[in-house]
Scaffold this motif. Structure first.
Motif, PDB file in Angstrom:
ATOM      1  N   GLN A  68      37.416  54.888  28.235  1.00 39.04           N
ATOM      2  CA  GLN A  68      37.295  53.539  27.803  1.00 39.04           C
ATOM      3  C   GLN A  68      36.519  52.407  28.821  1.00 39.04           C
ATOM      4  O   GLN A  68      35.587  51.727  28.306  1.00 39.04           O
ATOM      5  CB  GLN A  68      38.680  52.887  27.803  1.00 39.04           C
ATOM      6  CG  GLN A  68      38.689  51.513  26.979  1.00 39.04           C
ATOM      7  CD  GLN A  68      40.088  51.122  26.731  1.00 39.04           C
ATOM      8  OE1 GLN A  68      41.097  51.913  26.989  1.00 39.04           O
ATOM      9  NE2 GLN A  68      40.549  49.855  26.396  1.00 39.04           N
ATOM     10  N   MET A  69      36.520  52.677  30.262  1.00 40.20           N
ATOM     11  CA  MET A  69      35.685  51.781  30.898  1.00 40.20           C
ATOM     12  C   MET A  69      34.324  52.034  30.762  1.00 40.20           C
ATOM     13  O   MET A  69      33.605  51.112  30.800  1.00 40.20           O
ATOM     14  CB  MET A  69      35.962  52.261  32.444  1.00 40.20           C
ATOM     15  CG  MET A  69      37.307  51.617  32.955  1.00 40.20           C
ATOM     16  SD  MET A  69      37.581  51.717  34.539  1.00 40.20           S
ATOM     17  CE  MET A  69      37.240  53.629  34.954  1.00 40.20           C
ATOM     18  N   GLN A  70      33.764  53.412  30.696  1.00 42.71           N
ATOM     19  CA  GLN A  70      32.522  53.794  30.573  1.00 42.71           C
ATOM     20  C   GLN A  70      31.953  53.230  29.153  1.00 42.71           C
ATOM     21  O   GLN A  70      30.558  52.589  29.343  1.00 42.71           O
ATOM     22  CB  GLN A  70      32.106  55.390  30.243  1.00 42.71           C
ATOM     23  CG  GLN A  70      32.449  55.886  31.616  1.00 42.71           C
ATOM     24  CD  GLN A  70      32.290  57.470  31.659  1.00 42.71           C
ATOM     25  OE1 GLN A  70      31.841  57.936  30.768  1.00 42.71           O
ATOM     26  NE2 GLN A  70      32.545  58.003  32.954  1.00 42.71           N
ATOM     27  N   ARG A  71      32.643  53.250  28.216  1.00 45.46           N
ATOM     28  CA  ARG A  71      32.126  52.579  26.890  1.00 45.46           C
ATOM     29  C   ARG A  71      31.928  50.845  27.037  1.00 45.46           C
ATOM     30  O   ARG A  71      30.991  50.475  26.510  1.00 45.46           O
ATOM     31  CB  ARG A  71      33.397  52.841  25.748  1.00 45.46           C
ATOM     32  CG  ARG A  71      33.125  54.277  25.166  1.00 45.46           C
ATOM     33  CD  ARG A  71      33.737  54.436  23.852  1.00 45.46           C
ATOM     34  NE  ARG A  71      35.168  54.218  24.177  1.00 45.46           N
ATOM     35  CZ  ARG A  71      36.063  55.193  24.284  1.00 45.46           C
ATOM     36  NH1 ARG A  71      35.955  56.313  24.453  1.00 45.46           N
ATOM     37  NH2 ARG A  71      37.431  54.844  24.408  1.00 45.46           N
ATOM     38  N   SER A  72      32.844  50.568  27.419  1.00 46.05           N
ATOM     39  CA  SER A  72      32.909  48.956  27.838  1.00 46.05           C
ATOM     40  C   SER A  72      31.552  48.521  28.643  1.00 46.05           C
ATOM     41  O   SER A  72      30.948  47.480  28.360  1.00 46.05           O
ATOM     42  CB  SER A  72      34.091  48.362  28.492  1.00 46.05           C
ATOM     43  OG  SER A  72      35.298  48.669  27.661  1.00 46.05           O
ATOM     44  N   LEU A  73      31.666  49.327  29.705  1.00 42.31           N
ATOM     45  CA  LEU A  73      30.298  48.933  30.629  1.00 42.31           C
ATOM     46  C   LEU A  73      28.932  49.333  29.908  1.00 42.31           C
ATOM     47  O   LEU A  73      28.074  48.509  30.269  1.00 42.31           O
ATOM     48  CB  LEU A  73      30.614  49.814  31.872  1.00 42.31           C
ATOM     49  CG  LEU A  73      31.522  49.521  32.769  1.00 42.31           C
ATOM     50  CD1 LEU A  73      31.841  50.510  33.901  1.00 42.31           C
ATOM     51  CD2 LEU A  73      31.493  47.905  33.411  1.00 42.31           C
ATOM     52  N   GLN A  74      29.052  50.436  29.110  1.00 45.91           N
ATOM     53  CA  GLN A  74      27.721  50.603  28.530  1.00 45.91           C
ATOM     54  C   GLN A  74      27.457  49.499  27.529  1.00 45.91           C
ATOM     55  O   GLN A  74      26.267  49.032  27.427  1.00 45.91           O
ATOM     56  CB  GLN A  74      27.676  51.807  27.709  1.00 45.91           C
ATOM     57  CG  GLN A  74      26.584  52.541  27.225  1.00 45.91           C
ATOM     58  CD  GLN A  74      26.585  53.952  26.709  1.00 45.91           C
ATOM     59  OE1 GLN A  74      27.753  54.346  26.601  1.00 45.91           O
ATOM     60  NE2 GLN A  74      25.323  54.524  26.608  1.00 45.91           N
ATOM     61  N   GLU A  75      28.412  49.103  26.690  1.00 44.49           N
ATOM     62  CA  GLU A  75      28.177  47.979  25.796  1.00 44.49           C
ATOM     63  C   GLU A  75      27.656  46.814  26.222  1.00 44.49           C
ATOM     64  O   GLU A  75      26.972  45.932  25.911  1.00 44.49           O
ATOM     65  CB  GLU A  75      29.568  47.955  24.967  1.00 44.49           C
ATOM     66  CG  GLU A  75      30.027  48.936  24.087  1.00 44.49           C
ATOM     67  CD  GLU A  75      31.269  48.792  23.561  1.00 44.49           C
ATOM     68  OE1 GLU A  75      32.030  47.502  23.681  1.00 44.49           O
ATOM     69  OE2 GLU A  75      31.830  49.549  22.617  1.00 44.49           O
ATOM     70  N   GLN A  76      28.106  46.521  27.586  1.00 44.27           N
ATOM     71  CA  GLN A  76      27.775  45.331  28.337  1.00 44.27           C
ATOM     72  C   GLN A  76      26.424  45.358  29.245  1.00 44.27           C
ATOM     73  O   GLN A  76      26.343  44.556  29.794  1.00 44.27           O
ATOM     74  CB  GLN A  76      28.955  44.595  29.141  1.00 44.27           C
ATOM     75  CG  GLN A  76      30.085  44.305  28.169  1.00 44.27           C
ATOM     76  CD  GLN A  76      29.935  43.177  27.421  1.00 44.27           C
ATOM     77  OE1 GLN A  76      29.027  42.233  27.547  1.00 44.27           O
ATOM     78  NE2 GLN A  76      30.487  43.214  26.148  1.00 44.27           N
ATOM     79  N   GLY A  77      25.906  46.596  29.216  1.00 47.48           N
ATOM     80  CA  GLY A  77      24.739  46.689  29.964  1.00 47.48           C
ATOM     81  C   GLY A  77      24.943  46.796  31.224  1.00 47.48           C
ATOM     82  O   GLY A  77      23.968  46.616  32.153  1.00 47.48           O
ATOM     83  N   VAL A  78      26.160  47.139  31.967  1.00 46.12           N
ATOM     84  CA  VAL A  78      26.604  47.389  33.438  1.00 46.12           C
ATOM     85  C   VAL A  78      26.652  48.891  33.884  1.00 46.12           C
ATOM     86  O   VAL A  78      26.751  49.701  33.138  1.00 46.12           O
ATOM     87  CB  VAL A  78      27.962  46.791  33.616  1.00 46.12           C
ATOM     88  CG1 VAL A  78      28.154  46.739  35.001  1.00 46.12           C
ATOM     89  CG2 VAL A  78      28.047  45.217  33.167  1.00 46.12           C
ATOM     90  N   ARG A  79      25.930  48.989  34.908  1.00 47.79           N
ATOM     91  CA  ARG A  79      25.664  50.328  35.578  1.00 47.79           C
ATOM     92  C   ARG A  79      27.201  51.245  35.396  1.00 47.79           C
ATOM     93  O   ARG A  79      28.095  50.614  36.031  1.00 47.79           O
ATOM     94  CB  ARG A  79      25.138  50.490  36.845  1.00 47.79           C
ATOM     95  CG  ARG A  79      23.489  49.868  37.005  1.00 47.79           C
ATOM     96  CD  ARG A  79      23.260  49.782  38.281  1.00 47.79           C
ATOM     97  NE  ARG A  79      23.329  50.887  38.880  1.00 47.79           N
ATOM     98  CZ  ARG A  79      22.946  51.117  40.420  1.00 47.79           C
ATOM     99  NH1 ARG A  79      22.531  50.131  40.872  1.00 47.79           N
ATOM    100  NH2 ARG A  79      22.727  52.333  41.070  1.00 47.79           N
ATOM    101  N   ILE A  80      27.117  52.548  34.842  1.00 48.81           N
ATOM    102  CA  ILE A  80      28.402  53.040  34.868  1.00 48.81           C
ATOM    103  C   ILE A  80      28.252  54.135  36.273  1.00 48.81           C
ATOM    104  O   ILE A  80      29.145  54.260  36.939  1.00 48.81           O
ATOM    105  CB  ILE A  80      28.141  54.127  33.614  1.00 48.81           C
ATOM    106  CG1 ILE A  80      28.354  53.160  32.612  1.00 48.81           C
ATOM    107  CG2 ILE A  80      29.354  55.146  33.614  1.00 48.81           C
ATOM    108  CD1 ILE A  80      28.163  54.043  31.250  1.00 48.81           C
ATOM    109  N   TYR A  81      27.069  54.571  36.593  1.00 50.91           N
ATOM    110  CA  TYR A  81      26.857  55.485  37.619  1.00 50.91           C
ATOM    111  C   TYR A  81      25.936  54.742  38.876  1.00 50.91           C
ATOM    112  O   TYR A  81      25.245  53.977  38.216  1.00 50.91           O
ATOM    113  CB  TYR A  81      26.259  56.942  37.340  1.00 50.91           C
ATOM    114  CG  TYR A  81      27.026  57.620  36.393  1.00 50.91           C
ATOM    115  CD1 TYR A  81      28.158  58.516  36.391  1.00 50.91           C
ATOM    116  CD2 TYR A  81      26.429  57.616  34.790  1.00 50.91           C
ATOM    117  CE1 TYR A  81      28.730  59.159  35.632  1.00 50.91           C
ATOM    118  CE2 TYR A  81      27.180  58.193  33.914  1.00 50.91           C
ATOM    119  CZ  TYR A  81      28.400  59.143  34.263  1.00 50.91           C
ATOM    120  OH  TYR A  81      29.014  59.790  33.395  1.00 50.91           O
ATOM    121  N   GLY A  82      26.317  55.220  40.060  1.00 51.40           N
ATOM    122  CA  GLY A  82      25.557  54.546  41.098  1.00 51.40           C
ATOM    123  C   GLY A  82      26.139  53.097  41.260  1.00 51.40           C
ATOM    124  O   GLY A  82      25.338  52.552  41.819  1.00 51.40           O
TER     125      GLY A  82
END
Length: 393
Positions: A68-82
């Motif tokens: 769920q975190m990865q989906r939310s971060l991807q939707e808002q354009g925030v880096r998931i890795y690194g």
């Protein structure tokens, strides 16, 4: 009719809200950044860290779901890795609506690893605690089972204040329980590293205290500073010194440990006592009771020693470990353990109250009684005098 339904719902929900006066705060463990480590391995490291952190924190906090975190971060354009910097962690925390965020890195230099992680308070924009381990040797499986677990336990032991959302209960100022862990005496054989082992023992005990939720802990950096002092390389050497050190750091309780290692056996004593008495405003069940001591001996294998230290920490805290925390013992082994701890704790109480001389006197008296009755049993009954036959000539 609608008004009646509204009043009915209000009458039901209000007491429920007043009972849940503390909101469970949320923690997000972001994907750890890898330098010289494959991405799949880093996902495994992150997953292991999150599960260990959740195990140590218990049910007081909510760990956000990774997918769920990865989906939310991807939707808002925030880096998931690194995402390992403070700024990136703050951005992710705001997007996720998390109260706290954990970020970290694992760097490989040749055959040596460096693991760094930090717990960040999103609301107050500050780092709560850091766990940094350098010059780690071994394979990635060992690192995940030991170093990652150790880092998770350390960050989980950091003090986090719960956020109150309802105040229908009258609040009373109660002194905060705080436990400090100190080595009393350390005698090691050459097979053990004098510098590293004291810190490891403290970490093992801290992990169990944190999991038990019986008391808060002083900051680990304070214990590390004490352990690094030259005068305490072999321990603080007395309970009185331990009490003084505890008082200097606003501790209410002290847990000391003694470790004597020979070539074949490790002898350990764990003792727990109060510096501050229980305030009248605090119920007995809410105050950690001291005056408890446990001793045991085990093999010099590091994994066995770690397991035993963790296991005996629980009875010294006056509680029992949850089922499945450790391998199950037989009924008679558990009974014998309780008997030994009861006797040790009784003598420890006498020692703290009346002094070591009284303990020695009690042991001498018990030894005397044992020798007397033992001799009497061996000697048996003497024949009573009576009329016998005259001797033959």
């Amino acid at each position: 009719m609608m008004v009646f339904i509204f009043l009915l719902i209000a009458s039901i929900s209000t007491p429920a809200l007043s009972q849940n006066s503390v909101r469970r705060q949320t923690i997000a463990v972001l994907e750890f950044e890898g330098n010289g480590v494959p991405d799949q391995t880093m996902q495994d490291v992150t997953k292991r860290f999150a599960s260990e952190y959740a195990a140590f924190k218990g049910k007081k906090f909510i760990l956000l779901d990774r997918n769920q975190m990865q989906r939310s971060l991807q939707e808002q354009g925030v880096r998931i890795y690194g995402c390992s910097t403070f700024k990136c962690a703050m951005d992710a925390g705001v997007v996720l609506g998390a109260d706290f965020v954990v970020v970290g890195t694992l760097t490989k230099n040749g055959s040596v690893y460096n693991l760094r992680s930090q717990l960040i308070d999103v609301k107050n924009s500050k780092t709560v605690s850091r766990a940094e381990y350098d010059h780690i040797t071994g394979d990635i499986v060992t690192i995940m089972s030991k170093e990652v677990k150790k880092a998770a336990a350390y960050l989980a032991s950091a003090k986090i204040k719960s956020e109150a959302i309802q105040t229908e209960v009258v609040k009373v100022d109660v002194p905060e329980q705080k436990l400090i862990i100190l080595p009393l005496e350390i005698t090691l054989s050459q097979s053990f590293e004098q510098e590293k082992l004291p810190e490891l023992v403290n970490e093992w005990i801290r992990g169990e205290v944190t999991f038990s939720e019986k008391s808060n802990l002083v900051d680990f950096s304070i214990e590390k500073t004490i352990l690094s002092k030259e005068e305490f390389k072999s321990g603080v050497m007395s309970n009185e010194v331990a009490k003084v050190i505890g008082s200097q750091h606003n501790a209410t309780h002290v847990l000391t440990w003694t470790l004597r290692v020979t070539e074949s056996k490790a002898h350990v004593i764990l003792s727990h006592f109060n510096i501050v008495g229980r305030p009248e405003s605090v119920a007995k069940v809410e105050w950690l009771v001291g005056g408890l001591r446990a001793r045991f001996k085990t093999k010099t294998d590091m994994d066995i020693l770690k397991m035993q230290v963790r296991k005996y920490t629980w009875p010294v805290l006056g509680t029992t470990a949850p089922t499945g925390r450790f391998p199950a013992d037989s009924f008679f082994a558990r009974l014998w353990m309780k008997i030994k701890i009861a006797i040790d704790s009784f003598l420890f109480y006498i020692e703290n109250t009346y002094g070591i001389a009284v303990v020695i006197l009690i042991l001498l008296l018990l030894s005397g009684f044992g020798l007397f009755f033992g001799y009497d049993a061996i000697k048996g009954d003497e024949p009573e005098p009576g009329i016998g036959f005259p001797p033959e000539y």
